[in-house]
Motif scaffolding. Sequence first.
Motif, PDB file in Angstrom:
ATOM      1  N   HIS A 539      14.604   1.961  -8.281  1.00  0.00           N
ATOM      2  CA  HIS A 539      15.196   1.162  -7.206  1.00  0.00           C
ATOM      3  C   HIS A 539      15.626  -0.208  -7.713  1.00  0.00           C
ATOM      4  CE1 HIS A 539      10.977   0.115  -7.353  1.00  0.00           C
ATOM      5  NE2 HIS A 539      11.182  -0.950  -6.604  1.00  0.00           N
ATOM      6  N   ALA A 543      19.435  -1.522  -7.611  1.00  0.00           N
ATOM      7  CA  ALA A 543      19.840  -2.755  -6.927  1.00  0.00           C
ATOM      8  C   ALA A 543      20.546  -3.716  -7.883  1.00  0.00           C
ATOM      9  CB  ALA A 543      18.622  -3.427  -6.321  1.00  0.00           C
ATOM     10  N   LEU A 545      19.284  -5.213 -10.514  1.00  0.00           N
ATOM     11  CA  LEU A 545      18.443  -6.357 -10.887  1.00  0.00           C
ATOM     12  C   LEU A 545      17.862  -6.214 -12.292  1.00  0.00           C
ATOM     13  CD1 LEU A 545      16.613  -6.848  -7.496  1.00  0.00           C
ATOM     14  CD2 LEU A 545      18.377  -8.271  -8.477  1.00  0.00           C
ATOM     15  N   LEU A 580      10.337  -9.840 -11.701  1.00  0.00           N
ATOM     16  CA  LEU A 580      10.248  -8.820 -10.654  1.00  0.00           C
ATOM     17  C   LEU A 580       9.275  -7.741 -11.114  1.00  0.00           C
ATOM     18  CD1 LEU A 580      11.681  -8.324  -7.961  1.00  0.00           C
ATOM     19  CD2 LEU A 580      13.228  -6.817  -9.175  1.00  0.00           C
ATOM     20  N   ASP A 597       3.077   2.630   0.879  1.00  0.00           N
ATOM     21  CA  ASP A 597       3.501   1.414   1.576  1.00  0.00           C
ATOM     22  C   ASP A 597       2.672   0.209   1.172  1.00  0.00           C
ATOM     23  OD1 ASP A 597       5.687   2.219   2.999  1.00  0.00           O
ATOM     24  OD2 ASP A 597       4.489   3.097   4.593  1.00  0.00           O
ATOM     25  N   ARG A 600       3.818  -1.118  -2.032  1.00  0.00           N
ATOM     26  CA  ARG A 600       5.094  -1.787  -1.762  1.00  0.00           C
ATOM     27  C   ARG A 600       4.832  -3.175  -1.182  1.00  0.00           C
ATOM     28  NH1 ARG A 600       9.484  -1.439   2.048  1.00  0.00           N
ATOM     29  NH2 ARG A 600      11.416  -1.618   0.890  1.00  0.00           N
ATOM     30  N   SER A 604       5.871  -6.812  -2.661  1.00  0.00           N
ATOM     31  CA  SER A 604       6.592  -7.878  -1.962  1.00  0.00           C
ATOM     32  C   SER A 604       5.742  -9.136  -1.903  1.00  0.00           C
ATOM     33  CB  SER A 604       7.033  -7.411  -0.574  1.00  0.00           C
ATOM     34  OG  SER A 604       5.967  -7.476   0.322  1.00  0.00           O
ATOM     35  N   VAL A 608       8.299 -11.424  -3.400  1.00  0.00           N
ATOM     36  CA  VAL A 608       9.030 -12.138  -2.345  1.00  0.00           C
ATOM     37  C   VAL A 608       8.377 -13.478  -2.029  1.00  0.00           C
ATOM     38  CG1 VAL A 608       9.826 -12.016   0.026  1.00  0.00           C
ATOM     39  CG2 VAL A 608       9.830  -9.959  -1.376  1.00  0.00           C
TER      40      VAL A 608
ATOM     41  N   PRO B   3      18.615 -10.573  -3.165  1.00  0.00           N
ATOM     42  CA  PRO B   3      18.464  -9.147  -3.473  1.00  0.00           C
ATOM     43  C   PRO B   3      17.006  -8.695  -3.536  1.00  0.00           C
ATOM     44  CG  PRO B   3      19.238 -10.382  -5.378  1.00  0.00           C
ATOM     45  CD  PRO B   3      19.281 -11.320  -4.221  1.00  0.00           C
ATOM     46  N   VAL B   4      16.115  -9.594  -3.960  1.00  0.00           N
ATOM     47  CA  VAL B   4      14.703  -9.213  -4.047  1.00  0.00           C
ATOM     48  C   VAL B   4      14.138  -8.983  -2.651  1.00  0.00           C
ATOM     49  CG1 VAL B   4      12.445  -9.972  -4.824  1.00  0.00           C
ATOM     50  CG2 VAL B   4      14.451 -10.518  -6.167  1.00  0.00           C
ATOM     51  N   GLU B   5      14.510  -9.862  -1.710  1.00  0.00           N
ATOM     52  CA  GLU B   5      14.037  -9.700  -0.335  1.00  0.00           C
ATOM     53  C   GLU B   5      14.563  -8.395   0.253  1.00  0.00           C
ATOM     54  OE1 GLU B   5      14.925 -12.517  -1.603  1.00  0.00           O
ATOM     55  OE2 GLU B   5      13.381 -13.982  -1.116  1.00  0.00           O
ATOM     56  N   LEU B   7      15.280  -5.765  -1.345  1.00  0.00           N
ATOM     57  CA  LEU B   7      14.591  -4.671  -2.027  1.00  0.00           C
ATOM     58  C   LEU B   7      13.248  -4.377  -1.379  1.00  0.00           C
ATOM     59  CD1 LEU B   7      15.291  -3.043  -4.604  1.00  0.00           C
ATOM     60  CD2 LEU B   7      13.808  -4.586  -5.856  1.00  0.00           C
ATOM     61  N   HIS B   8      12.605  -5.401  -0.834  1.00  0.00           N
ATOM     62  CA  HIS B   8      11.268  -5.214  -0.284  1.00  0.00           C
ATOM     63  C   HIS B   8      11.258  -5.201   1.233  1.00  0.00           C
ATOM     64  CE1 HIS B   8      10.340  -6.575  -4.409  1.00  0.00           C
ATOM     65  NE2 HIS B   8       9.376  -5.706  -4.281  1.00  0.00           N
ATOM     66  N   MET B   9      12.415  -5.024   1.825  1.00  0.00           N
ATOM     67  CA  MET B   9      12.486  -5.044   3.284  1.00  0.00           C
ATOM     68  C   MET B   9      12.082  -3.680   3.851  1.00  0.00           C
ATOM     69  SD  MET B   9      15.827  -5.683   5.563  1.00  0.00           S
ATOM     70  CE  MET B   9      16.083  -7.355   5.023  1.00  0.00           C
ATOM     71  N   SER B  10      11.453  -3.713   5.028  1.00  0.00           N
ATOM     72  CA  SER B  10      11.179  -2.469   5.755  1.00  0.00           C
ATOM     73  C   SER B  10      11.748  -2.601   7.148  1.00  0.00           C
ATOM     74  CB  SER B  10       9.677  -2.222   5.869  1.00  0.00           C
ATOM     75  OG  SER B  10       9.137  -1.991   4.613  1.00  0.00           O
ATOM     76  N   TYR B  29      10.741  -8.969   8.066  1.00  0.00           N
ATOM     77  CA  TYR B  29      10.802 -10.428   7.983  1.00  0.00           C
ATOM     78  C   TYR B  29      11.016 -11.065   9.357  1.00  0.00           C
ATOM     79  CZ  TYR B  29      11.518  -9.290   3.096  1.00  0.00           C
ATOM     80  OH  TYR B  29      11.370  -8.794   1.834  1.00  0.00           O
ATOM     81  N   SER B 304      11.061   2.231   4.741  1.00  0.00           N
ATOM     82  CA  SER B 304      10.788   1.265   3.677  1.00  0.00           C
ATOM     83  C   SER B 304      12.034   1.044   2.836  1.00  0.00           C
ATOM     84  CB  SER B 304       9.657   1.780   2.804  1.00  0.00           C
ATOM     85  OG  SER B 304      10.020   3.011   2.253  1.00  0.00           O
ATOM     86  N   SER B 305      13.041   0.512   3.480  1.00  0.00           N
ATOM     87  CA  SER B 305      14.296   0.239   2.789  1.00  0.00           C
ATOM     88  C   SER B 305      15.112  -0.646   3.708  1.00  0.00           C
ATOM     89  CB  SER B 305      15.028   1.557   2.512  1.00  0.00           C
ATOM     90  OG  SER B 305      16.390   1.317   2.297  1.00  0.00           O
TER      91      SER B 305
END
Lengths: 684, 323
Positions: A539, A543, A545, A580, A597, A600, A604, A608, B3-5, B7-10, B29, B304-305
């Motif tokens: 992933h 993306a 990255l 990252l 999850d 994950r 984050s 993040v 882009p990192v945010e 990537l980790h968004m749900s 968020y 989860s995306s």
Amino acid sequence: MSSDALKKRKSKVVRSEGGTPEMKRGRGEAEQQDVRVYNEEVELDSRDPEQDFQQYKESCESLATIMSEIQELKANGAKEGSAEVEQRRMQGCIHFMNLKKLNRLAHMRLKRGRDQTHDAKQKVDVLHLQLQNLLYEVMHLQKEISKCLEFKSKHEEIDLVSESEFYQEAPQEISRPHLTKNDPHQLTLARLDWELEQRKRLAEKYKESQSMKEKIQNSIEVKKEHLTSLQPGLNAIMQASVPVQEYLSMPFEQAQIQTEVARHLPPALYVLFVQANAYGQACDKNLSVSISGDVDEAKALSKPPEDSQDDESDSDAEEEQEKTKRRRPTTGGQLDDKRKEMLKRHPLSLCLDLKCKDGSILHLHFYYLMNLNIMTVKAKVSTSTDLTSAISAGDLLKSDTLLSCLYSSDQGRETPNPANRYQFDKVGIVTFADYVEELGHPYMWVQSLGGLHFPKDSSEGVSVGSSLSASHMENTMKLLRGRLQARLALHKQFASLEHSIIPVSSECQHLFPAKIISRLARWTTITQEEYMELPYTRHVADAGLAKESDLYFMSVVERGTARLQAALVMSPRYPEISPLFSLSLSWKGERTGRTDDNLRAMESEINVFKNELQGPRPGHQLLTNQISRLCVCLDVYLETEGQDDSVEGPREFPREKMCLRTVRGPNRLKPFKYNHPQGFFSHR
Amino acid sequence: MGPVELLHMSVFSQSFSPCGRFLAAGNSYGEIAVFSLSAALSPDATALSQKPVLTFTAHEGPVFSLLSTDCHLMSAGNGEISCWSWSDLTKKNVKPLWTKRPNYKSSLEIPEINAMVLNTRDNSLVVGGGDNNIHILDLEHGIFKTVLQGHSDYVHCLSLREREAEILSGGEDGAVRMWDSRTGQSVHCVEIYKYESCARPQYGKWISCLTTDSDWMLCGGGPSLSLWHLRSLSPTSIFTLTGCQRQTSFYQDMILAVGEGPSVAHCLLGGEVKAQIPCTPQSLNTLQLNTNSAEHRMLTVGGSSNHIDVFTNLSYRAFSLSF
């Protein structure tokens, strides 16, 4: 009755004529005709053709009846020559005569008609000819008129002053307004007069200026001579002052020598030299500039007039090259030579030394590629302390990666000058990246420092020279220094990470609980390919990255039987762009950040919410803090996992962290957020 | 949003607008994005039309629940419910009409709100979440009128049986409780994990999805997804799906279910799993059917995306909307 009368008259005529007119004429009896005073042509005029035609028809009809009567009589047995027949025959003859007469008249009428037509035609022809003549004349006249109209006078090509200006400026005797106001012809003449007058005056002025110029030139010559005569005297004084300078230790001479050498620098390096010197004096005492390389060669280079940009005839060195070319006429060798020629550096190079507070120095060598018109840089770091201990830090201070992406996406692998593309095609260079090792990197900022500007978009204007360099100097120097410090800090951190120690400074202590049980077990560098092959990093690559210029690492955190792998992408712009992490936990089976999850959420938490992990500016401790948080999160993950299991026996990971709730929300996330003074964990 | 945010968004929640032409989606968020379905479905749709027409931060924490009424959008964040007007949102005007907070006892952590259902019979909003209780908000007067207490852990999901005036709730403690909405009393309590056919001790006992349709109830989570007959309170079919299920829905004679794992499961009422349709997110949180508008009929799923998959035909993914 009337028809009978007609018949009589006709028969009379026939008789009086006594034969065809042609026969009579043929015999030459014109006299006789005159005497007779009978003219058939006159008769013709008085007769009506319509009537003639009627007569003709009647004669034919009566002829036919006579014939049929004769036939009838004969059939009834009348004898040849009987009175009745004879009478009929007579009548028939008369009718024949009549027919003949009519025929003749018809012929005559025809002839006369023909004559008339002919006459009329002749008349028409004459008139037509006259008309043609007239038309031609008209055309000729029109042509003449248009020729006259199109006549161009020479004065029209002369630019005249405008009318109003003319009246304002010209004297009365030339402008003569009373005459010219109403007569455009006179006006034009007057304006032309004025023009002539003016031109005469200007010619006079020109002559005057010319003579003045000559005079000034002469005086300049005299002054020059005077100045050159001063030179030997000044030299003598300079010579004499040397011991004094030495005695007083004032480096005027040295600086002068350097500026003397600097004169032979190519324009780009010269701009950089001047700007770096200026910046060093004004803002940054720890910046020093020096010139290295063969000065004589540079002098030789700058001597011949640079009128030809051609590759073949530029300098002595090139002539030598040509000689070698002749010696080895193989095409491969020739191409090789051409390539070498193309990538030739200027013999002089500039060295900038950037000193940091801790005593480490960043040496930057700037080169100028003459034929490509670009600048390259090579970097070297010298440190006060020994830095050989960390294996994984090998790439950090390499010239290759040290300056990569100083400005975003400036990797310095491709030449920034678009013109080079065509030059390369000629000699078969595929990409400049193959020569970067040897020649140094042509970063965009290097070009900017040298005042070279290659617009990427057509919209950008071309800015020139030293203002461009000056605008970039301060920012670039700050970035360079920041980069060096970040790399040195990383270097130190890597050394301890390799010994499984996570250095956490006292300023950042409050970010983590006092007791962390998970331990860093391994810290290694990996290649991009290895990173890409990992199943749990797809992933990140998708993306966009994980770039080629990035650095890749693998760390392993362990606690008991649990083993957490974390693959890292680190941008060369660290710490501006944070590393990252992608996680994979092997404990009771394999789970990754993609499938679990909670892992994950851990990712984050690290990736993040990195801002709270930055530590004191400029955030050199970000990486170690992220790894520490990773350990803390793993502790939480393991301790809160499977608490409802009805498995007998003591748990592998007893609960030690204080959590308000172990799960929350629809996807049952664990509390990964550490609250400092109270020391408990909560949810985001 | 970097882009990192992304990537980790749900994506946790979705709701279609009453007109059926817009979809609101809430993410981790605290943002709500409004997508225009007519733009995304139009034949000349570009990548840009699959982006939200409006994104705004609604709450501090994740938006776990979204609900559309006749003209309003209710969103639930960290312990608070906000109400937005759909007509304002379509005009890109983001200002909540009101924000309300149930009376919570605990102070250290604000309990989250996991589920909301609208009781149209008495115009009230039933809210369940992190404080183990179910709060009923009277929308007429804007006050919380009743608290249903009984769960021993937080409430995951809610469902309403309008005809019987019953509220059903499933919680982390593994119980499905049925409440009389008029008296506020717990009528029944079924502990699903105690039934051997449903229990999956390797996962746990929580109930994370609950749906009802007349006399039938569908629930799952730690225990397997199972279909229950409510009058006899006995399981009739067990669905053998791996992972825990997070949302299910009756659709015609089928059951749609999403949860852990990157697929939407189609099940028959008899207990057979008919199909598992793959989709983009690795695990799914929410599923929503658009029945409000015939020409925009679709199924959307999020997880989860940062992508929300759109199924115009149930058997394959048509395209994805993305934050």
